[in-house]
Design a protein around this motif. Structure first.
Motif, short mmCIF file in Angstrom:
data_model
loop_
_atom_site.label_atom_id
_atom_site.label_comp_id
_atom_site.label_asym_id
_atom_site.label_seq_id
_atom_site.Cartn_x
_atom_site.Cartn_y
_atom_site.Cartn_z
N LEU A 151 -10.55 -22.01 -6.29
CA LEU A 151 -11.22 -20.76 -5.90
C LEU A 151 -11.65 -20.81 -4.43
N ARG A 152 -12.01 -22.02 -3.95
CA ARG A 152 -12.45 -22.13 -2.55
C ARG A 152 -11.33 -21.74 -1.59
N VAL A 153 -10.11 -22.13 -1.95
CA VAL A 153 -8.97 -21.79 -1.09
C VAL A 153 -8.74 -20.27 -1.11
N ARG A 154 -8.80 -19.69 -2.30
CA ARG A 154 -8.59 -18.23 -2.39
C ARG A 154 -9.68 -17.49 -1.62
N THR A 155 -10.92 -18.01 -1.75
CA THR A 155 -12.02 -17.37 -1.03
C THR A 155 -11.82 -17.50 0.48
N ALA A 156 -11.33 -18.66 0.90
CA ALA A 156 -11.07 -18.86 2.32
C ALA A 156 -10.03 -17.86 2.82
N LEU A 157 -8.98 -17.67 2.04
CA LEU A 157 -7.95 -16.70 2.42
C LEU A 157 -8.56 -15.31 2.58
N ASP A 158 -9.46 -14.97 1.64
CA ASP A 158 -10.11 -13.67 1.66
C ASP A 158 -10.99 -13.51 2.90
N LEU A 159 -11.81 -14.57 3.16
CA LEU A 159 -12.75 -14.49 4.30
C LEU A 159 -12.02 -14.43 5.64
N ALA A 160 -10.80 -14.96 5.68
CA ALA A 160 -10.07 -15.00 6.95
C ALA A 160 -9.40 -13.68 7.29
N ILE A 161 -9.49 -12.71 6.38
CA ILE A 161 -8.86 -11.41 6.65
C ILE A 161 -9.84 -10.51 7.39
N ASN A 162 -9.46 -10.08 8.56
CA ASN A 162 -10.29 -9.15 9.31
C ASN A 162 -9.81 -7.73 9.01
N ARG A 163 -10.50 -7.11 8.07
CA ARG A 163 -10.03 -5.81 7.59
C ARG A 163 -10.19 -4.69 8.62
N ASP A 164 -11.18 -4.85 9.49
CA ASP A 164 -11.35 -3.83 10.54
C ASP A 164 -10.15 -3.82 11.47
N VAL A 165 -9.66 -5.01 11.77
CA VAL A 165 -8.49 -5.09 12.64
C VAL A 165 -7.28 -4.49 11.92
N LEU A 166 -7.16 -4.80 10.64
CA LEU A 166 -6.03 -4.24 9.88
C LEU A 166 -6.04 -2.72 9.97
N VAL A 167 -7.22 -2.14 9.75
CA VAL A 167 -7.32 -0.69 9.72
C VAL A 167 -7.14 -0.08 11.11
N ASN A 168 -7.93 -0.58 12.07
CA ASN A 168 -7.98 0.11 13.36
C ASN A 168 -6.85 -0.25 14.30
N VAL A 169 -6.37 -1.49 14.21
CA VAL A 169 -5.32 -1.89 15.13
C VAL A 169 -3.95 -1.83 14.46
N VAL A 170 -3.84 -2.50 13.34
CA VAL A 170 -2.52 -2.61 12.72
C VAL A 170 -2.06 -1.27 12.15
N LEU A 171 -2.96 -0.57 11.47
CA LEU A 171 -2.57 0.71 10.84
C LEU A 171 -2.95 1.91 11.71
N GLU A 172 -3.38 1.67 12.92
CA GLU A 172 -3.75 2.73 13.85
C GLU A 172 -4.72 3.73 13.24
N GLY A 173 -5.64 3.23 12.47
CA GLY A 173 -6.68 4.10 11.90
C GLY A 173 -6.34 4.72 10.56
N LEU A 174 -5.11 4.55 10.10
CA LEU A 174 -4.71 5.20 8.85
C LEU A 174 -4.95 4.29 7.64
N GLY A 175 -6.19 3.90 7.46
CA GLY A 175 -6.51 3.07 6.31
C GLY A 175 -8.01 2.93 6.18
N THR A 176 -8.44 2.32 5.07
CA THR A 176 -9.84 2.06 4.82
C THR A 176 -9.92 0.64 4.28
N PRO A 177 -10.91 -0.18 4.72
CA PRO A 177 -11.00 -1.53 4.15
C PRO A 177 -11.19 -1.46 2.64
N ALA A 178 -10.54 -2.34 1.91
CA ALA A 178 -10.65 -2.33 0.45
C ALA A 178 -11.48 -3.53 0.02
N ASN A 179 -12.39 -3.31 -0.93
CA ASN A 179 -13.17 -4.44 -1.44
C ASN A 179 -12.88 -4.69 -2.92
N GLN A 180 -12.11 -3.81 -3.55
CA GLN A 180 -11.67 -4.05 -4.92
C GLN A 180 -10.36 -3.31 -5.13
#
Lengths: 324, 525
Positions: free
Chosen positions: B294-323
């Protein structure tokens, strides 16, 4: 002549068989279509039932034999996506592609061959160099990009032509075609020009190469010495001699354009067979893929056959069959 | 100058080309996908349901956030553990004038197993044991076991008249002969991959639609669809590509409509004893599967910068997901806060788990199923490489990806999942519950995740008829699955529609359906 047809027919049958096996194995290797199509929430039991229903649980050779048996009865199968007969589906889309390709090939020939003749007749003139430069562009610039440029220019900016789709159909000589209405022409002209550019480049270069070579041959010199006007030399003697490579390429291009006009069809949203086959590949609609590819093989066989007959008409030295 | 002169000169041609837009009561829509058939019981495909909704009605409808609304049924309630009672709408007629009654409901449900195709509609009737007609406007549906989600299943179950007869199949529907429903539009014509032409049905039980004639054009190519809108060939398009979205937003002649979708890109870490694609540490394949920790999976999760995914990668066309579902869906829990990005904590966890130098892992995604899947895939690989992992990311065509994913060939994969019914059972039953073919759960559980605690809470939920109790159980299940990182949600994708400015208006739907009868015209005249 008769022997020639028979031997060609036998060859064709072998080719179609070989092709059907290659297609079948290839399609089989991609994966199980049910896994692409099935709804995420379907149960394992539903999945198993569907796989059995479409005979996908059978070994490959058995599926192939079943397919052959059905074909022998004239049944090429039903589309897994549309549940309509595959032949009906393909033939309902074929007229649109045929229209597009015929117009494109006509444009390529009507412009390409005269341009090539001119470029070969006066290879050093400025116009010839311009023609050759343009033909390189036609070759090397990607079709979809030119297509987008055409749309941006003529449809979005100028608003002269529709951006895509096929126009209204009319009836001409009992055939229902969009080429019978002005609206139809306004739709077909842009994709046809787009599709013709590559072929036009090809025609220009082929004609020019043949022309340059032929103009230096002895018979042309003799004809000139005899005092024949250049017009007569070019159109009556040279043109006939350089036609064979042009006809060969024309035939092959006609076939490949009919079968794979897909890039132009998707950019211009033309409802032809190219789009159908791409969609079928994406959904792994096996019956449509297999039937279509086999139809393409048959198409090429027919075209090559026609080309061979045209050869004989153009060049009396070519004899069909083994008769001396 | 010259351009203007030419414009005037060829005005006739232009008018000709743009003629469809000239009639104010006519709506032409350019859509990425259309139906595969006019038989409403052929396929569960989303674009199929979307198109056929114009011609046919369902017993239960769903609003723009997928909450249930009355359709042909005005009310429904469970009267016993295994019986649902549906009260039907009175005074509804089919397009051919025959009245709608309970017999039509029974006929429609019974017809499904005989006519449905590979995307089998039996999905929506899998809990149905039998249908009993009580009177003209009352139907009892007897279920196999307790089926609290039955009304959700019925949101895509269309009603055809019982006069349709048993022989009618795709050919009869496609030709229009059998294409008779109670929907707001009559069927005029359609051919595969071509235009679906519809005409307003004036005796519809709904509010009268603004459009007399609707043409739904299928234009799968993104650039072609945008060009069709810009040249005025169509009035509205769906699935505007991200590359065109920015320029459209700044274009005064075009109006865009944006909405969260039901689709979330989920990372699926395989937790089986043996990873299908070997994982390497310092170039050597290892026997254990670090993802089981579980620690490895949690580490993978914590390493994801969702703001960057939304604002940079998807050019604003997304919302961070928590579930695994967007907010407001049945079973969404408020107890999970926003997912945080903490690379240091992630590195600590990885070290604790015994991988201070990281490991090398394969990561496979789709590249053509939803907008942005390939770019998010690459971005995730980069984010994890900052954590010290070596990630071999590969984005594949869905045609290749799905069969291999079904064979569980990937160690770590990512694809989009949409909670299409608006409630948790759809997603949890398929993806999170342990694989159990007998109960029909876990068919899309490709990670080998099995947590008895989750299974128990979730199954209890599926056996609870009381809506509020069930909601509480699903919320608890959400919490368990997310704390366990059974799957790692990344972003909710957004979709964009575009239309000419000041021509029409509508509320975008979270299921991305484009319903002509919910679009209002903004007419200057």
């Amino acid at each position: 002549m008769f022997g020639f047809i028979i031997s060609r027919l036998l060859q064709a049958i072998v080719v179609v068989f070989a092709m059907s096996i290659i297609v079948f194995v290839g399609v089989y290797a991609i994966g199980n279509p049910i896994d692409v199509m099935i709804d995420p929430a379907a149960t394992a039991e539903m999945r198993a039932r569907l796989i059995a229903q479409y005979g996908l649980d059978q070994p490959l050779w058995k599926q192939y034999l079943t397919f052959l048996a059905n074909v022998a009865q004239g049944d090429l199968g039903r589309s897994m996506v549309y549940n309509t007969s595959v032949t009906g589906l393909v033939f309902s889309r074929l007229p649109a592609t045929l229209e597009l390709v015929l117009v494109a090939i006509a444009i390529a020939t009507i412009i390409g061959i005269p341009a090539g003749i001119y470029a070969g007749y006066r290879p050093k003139s400025f116009a010839s160099k311009a023609i050759m430069a343009l033909s390189i562009l036609g070759f090397s610039v990607p079709t979809f990009w030119i297509g987008m440029l055409l749309i941006m220019g003529f449809a979005v900016e100028l608003g002269w032509l529709p951006s895509g789709g096929r126009g209204d159909e009319g009836t001409f000589l009992g055939i229902s075609t969009s080429l019978a209405t002005a609206n139809g022409w306004s739709h077909v002209i842009m994709p046809a020009v787009n599709l013709s550019l590559f072929k036009m480049g090809l025609m220009i270069r082929l004609t020019r190469a043949g022309m340059v070579e032929a103009m230096q041959t002895d018979y042309v010199k003799f004809a000139r010495a005899q005092g024949l006007p250049d017009r007569q030399i070019v159109f009556k003697h040279v043109l006939r001699n350089i036609s064979i490579p042009v006809v060969t390429v024309f035939g092959l291009e006609l076939g490949s354009t009919l079968a794979f006009a897909v890039v132009t069809e998707s950019v211009f949203n033309w409802p032809g067979v190219g789009k159908l086959i791409i969609d079928s590949i994406l959904t792994l609609d096996r019956p449509v893929m297999v039937t279509y590819l086999i139809l393409v093989v048959i198409l090429f066989v027919i075209i090559n056959f026609t080309v061979d007959i045209v050869y004989a008409r153009l060049d009396p030295r070519v004899r069909l069959g083994g008769t001396k | 100058m010259l351009k203007n002169a030419l414009r005037t000169g060829i005005a006739a041609v232009a008018l000709f080309a743009a003629a469809p837009a000239a009639f104010s009561q006519e709506l032409t829509i350019g859509l990425r996908a259309g139906p595969d058939s006019i038989d409403p019981h052929w396929s569960t495909l989303g674009s199929q349901a979307e198109a056929l909704r114009h011609v046919f009605d369902t017993l239960v409808d769903a609003d723009d956030t997928l909450q249930l609304q009355p359709g042909l049924a005005v009310s429904w309630e469970p009267i016993e553990d295994t019986t649902w009672e549906f009260k039907l709408r009175e005074g509804v007629t089919f397009h051919d004038g025959t009245p709608f009654t309970a017999e039509d409901v029974k006929f429609s449900i019974d017809r499904i197993p005989d006519v449905t195709g590979p995307m089998s509609m039996t999905l929506y009737t899998k809990y149905v044991d039998s249908v009993e007609v009580i009177d003209d406007y009352t139907v009892h549906v007897h279920t196999k076991g307790i089926a609290p989600a039955l009304p959700n299943d019925f949101t895509r179950m269309f009603i055809v008249p019982s006069e349709t007869g048993e022989g009618a199949g795709n050919e009869e529907f496609n030709s229009g002969e059998a294409a008779i429903g109670t929907g707001p539009y009559r069927f005029v014509s359609w051919e595969p991959k071509g235009d679906l032409v519809l005409e307003r049905f004036d005796d519809s039980w709904r509010e009268e639609s603004a459009w007399e004639r609707v043409i739904r054009k299928e234009i799968p190519d993104d650039a072609a669809r945008v060009a069709a809108l810009r040249s005025g060939q169509v009035d509205l398009i769906n699935y505007v590509p991200a590359t065109d979205y920015l320029s459209m937003e700044n274009d005064p002649e075009i109006e865009t409509f944006t909405s969260d979708s039901v689709y979330i890109l989920n990372v699926q870490p395989t937790v089986k004893d043996v990873a299908p694609q070997p994982i390497k540490v310092n170039g050597e394949e290892i026997d254990v599967n670090p993802l089981q920790d579980l620690r490895v999976r949690t580490a993978l999760d914590l390493a994801i910068n969702r703001d960057v995914l939304v604002n940079v990668v998807l050019e604003g066309l997304g919302t961070p997901a928590n579930q695994l579902m967007p907010e407001g869906f049945f079973g969404y829990t408020d107890e999970i806060g926003e997912k945080e990005y903490d690379i240091e904590r992630a590195q600590e966890l990885l070290t604790e788990a015994g991988y201070p130098d990281g490991f090398e892992i394969d990561f496979t995604c789709t590249n053509n199923r939803v907008p942005g899947d390939a770019v998010v895939c690459e971005a995730l690989a980069q984010m994890w490489s900052r954590l010290g992992l070596t990630v071999n990311a590969q984005a594949l065509n869905g045609t290749v990806f799905f069969p291999a994913a079904a064979n569980e060939e990937y160690t770590m994969a990512m694809s989009a999942w949409g909670t299409l019914t608006g409630e948790a059972a759809y997603t949890y039953g398929a993806m999170v519950h342990s694989k159990d073919p007998e109960k029909g759960f876990g068919n899309f559980n490709r990670t080998g995740y099995a947590n008895p605690e989750f299974d128990e809470v979730f199954v209890e939920g599926t056996q609870t008829l009381d809506a509020e109790e069930r909601r509480a159980l699903y919320e608890e299940a959400s919490l368990i699955a997310m704390e366990d990182r059974a799957l790692i949600p990344t972003v909710i994708l957004q979709t964009v529609w575009a239309a000419g400015a000041d021509t029409l208006t509508f509320t975008p739907r979270v299921d991305q359906e484009t319903r002509a009868y919910e679009i209002e015209s903004v007419n200057a005249e």
